[in-house]
Design an enzyme around this catalytic site. Structure first.
Site, PDB file in Angstrom:
ATOM      1  N   HIS A   1       0.856  -1.398  -0.028  1.00  0.00           N
ATOM      2  CA  HIS A   1      -0.178  -0.195   0.075  1.00  0.00           C
ATOM      3  C   HIS A   1       0.769   0.983   0.023  1.00  0.00           C
ATOM      4  O   HIS A   1       0.711   1.695  -0.745  1.00  0.00           O
ATOM      5  CB  HIS A   1      -0.771  -0.050   1.527  1.00  0.00           C
ATOM      6  CG  HIS A   1      -1.816   1.066   1.351  1.00  0.00           C
ATOM      7  ND1 HIS A   1      -3.253   0.958   1.091  1.00  0.00           N
ATOM      8  CD2 HIS A   1      -1.561   3.180   1.451  1.00  0.00           C
ATOM      9  CE1 HIS A   1      -3.751   2.274   1.696  1.00  0.00           C
ATOM     10  NE2 HIS A   1      -2.677   3.074   1.365  1.00  0.00           N
ATOM     11  N   GLU A   2       1.774   1.221   1.022  1.00  0.00           N
ATOM     12  CA  GLU A   2       2.557   2.497   0.788  1.00  0.00           C
ATOM     13  C   GLU A   2       3.660   2.470   0.161  1.00  0.00           C
ATOM     14  O   GLU A   2       3.787   3.429  -0.577  1.00  0.00           O
ATOM     15  CB  GLU A   2       3.294   2.645   2.737  1.00  0.00           C
ATOM     16  CG  GLU A   2       2.038   3.046   3.349  1.00  0.00           C
ATOM     17  CD  GLU A   2       1.656   3.689   3.482  1.00  0.00           C
ATOM     18  OE1 GLU A   2       1.489   5.133   2.785  1.00  0.00           O
ATOM     19  OE2 GLU A   2       0.057   3.856   3.816  1.00  0.00           O
TER      20      GLU A   2
ATOM     21  N   HIS B   1       2.115   3.999  -2.848  1.00  0.00           N
ATOM     22  CA  HIS B   1       1.869   5.504  -2.947  1.00  0.00           C
ATOM     23  C   HIS B   1       3.020   6.449  -3.077  1.00  0.00           C
ATOM     24  O   HIS B   1       3.151   7.339  -4.509  1.00  0.00           O
ATOM     25  CB  HIS B   1       1.479   6.119  -1.204  1.00  0.00           C
ATOM     26  CG  HIS B   1       0.623   5.603  -1.144  1.00  0.00           C
ATOM     27  ND1 HIS B   1      -0.828   6.196  -1.735  1.00  0.00           N
ATOM     28  CD2 HIS B   1      -0.416   5.327  -0.165  1.00  0.00           C
ATOM     29  CE1 HIS B   1      -2.069   5.840  -1.312  1.00  0.00           C
ATOM     30  NE2 HIS B   1      -1.999   5.041   0.203  1.00  0.00           N
TER      31      HIS B   1
END
Length: 225
Positions: free
Chosen positions: A21-22, A25
């Site tokens: 997820h990170e 980004h």
């Protein structure tokens, strides 16, 4: 009481979910021309680069102990919209990259589950505990946790990713006021998440996650037999 297999599968599901997820980004920001996340080492697959002590460790464990949906957050990835050709659009893309990564992982888990259920003989699952837990516990939990993370982070509350989506559609004249309240929104939200279910015996976040993540989960695993 939490079973050991459930705890192990939860950790093995949650850690890659937050890492991807990170990293998503950071990767999105880097592709849009912003080197900030890459310079900070946030494109790494090393979980330690992304861990937030409360959001990544304490809160998920508390939720598991309370038999509630497991979700959480990691340290926000730093990025600078000034590098983007269109800062508002870039902010939207970066914000959506994390939830999209989780949705893709959830779909992958469901696909592997469907293929394994189709290909593996029933007697083999009965004879092999590892395969049994992989198919009946890990893969469903892996997909469900990724769905929880995706939809939890889509809530329009700073610093969750949904705030970037909300800001994109907010008229520019209201943005300064919106950014001013960001510092207060999340602490109040987290207090509400923890206190409201116990005080009012109503869990609005749980209801929301059941209606979103739960529905998508049922759809994905309806193909697995």
């Amino acid at each position: 009481m939490i079973s050991i297999p459930y705890l192990i599968c939860s950790i093995l599901s949650f850690v890659p979910a937050i890492v991807l997820h990170e990293a998503a980004h950071g990767f999105a920001a880097w592709r849009l021309g912003d080197p900030t996340a890459k310079r900070a080492g946030r494109l790494s697959m090393n979980p330690l680069k992304h861990v937030d002590p409360f959001g990544t460790v304490i809160m998920p464990l508390l939720l598991m102990a309370a038999n509630m949906p497991v979700f959480g957050y990691a340290k926000p990835v730093p990025y600078n919209p000034a590098y983007f050709k269109d800062p508002r659009k870039g902010d939207l893309i970066v914000g959506l990259a994390g939830p999209v990564a989780n949705l893709a992982l959830a779909a992958l888990g469901a696909l592997v589950h469907a293929l394994a259920a189709w290909a593996l003989p029933v007697h083999l699952l009965a004879q092999n505990d590892l395969l049994f837990y992989f198919l009946t516990l890990f893969l469903p939990l892996f997909s469900l946790i990724n769905l929880y993370l995706a939809f939890f982070n889509l809530l329009p509350i700073p610093p969750l990713d949904g705030s970037s989506v909300f800001a994109f559609f907010l008229p520019r004249k209201h943005l300064p006021k919106y950014y001013r309240v960001q510092r207060y929104a999340f602490p109040i939200f987290m207090i509400a998440v923890i206190l409201v279910p116990y005080v009012l015996h109503v869990n609005p976040v749980g209801i929301y996650l059941d209606a979103t993540a739960g529905t998508v989960f049922d759809l994905l695993f309806s193909f697995g037999g």
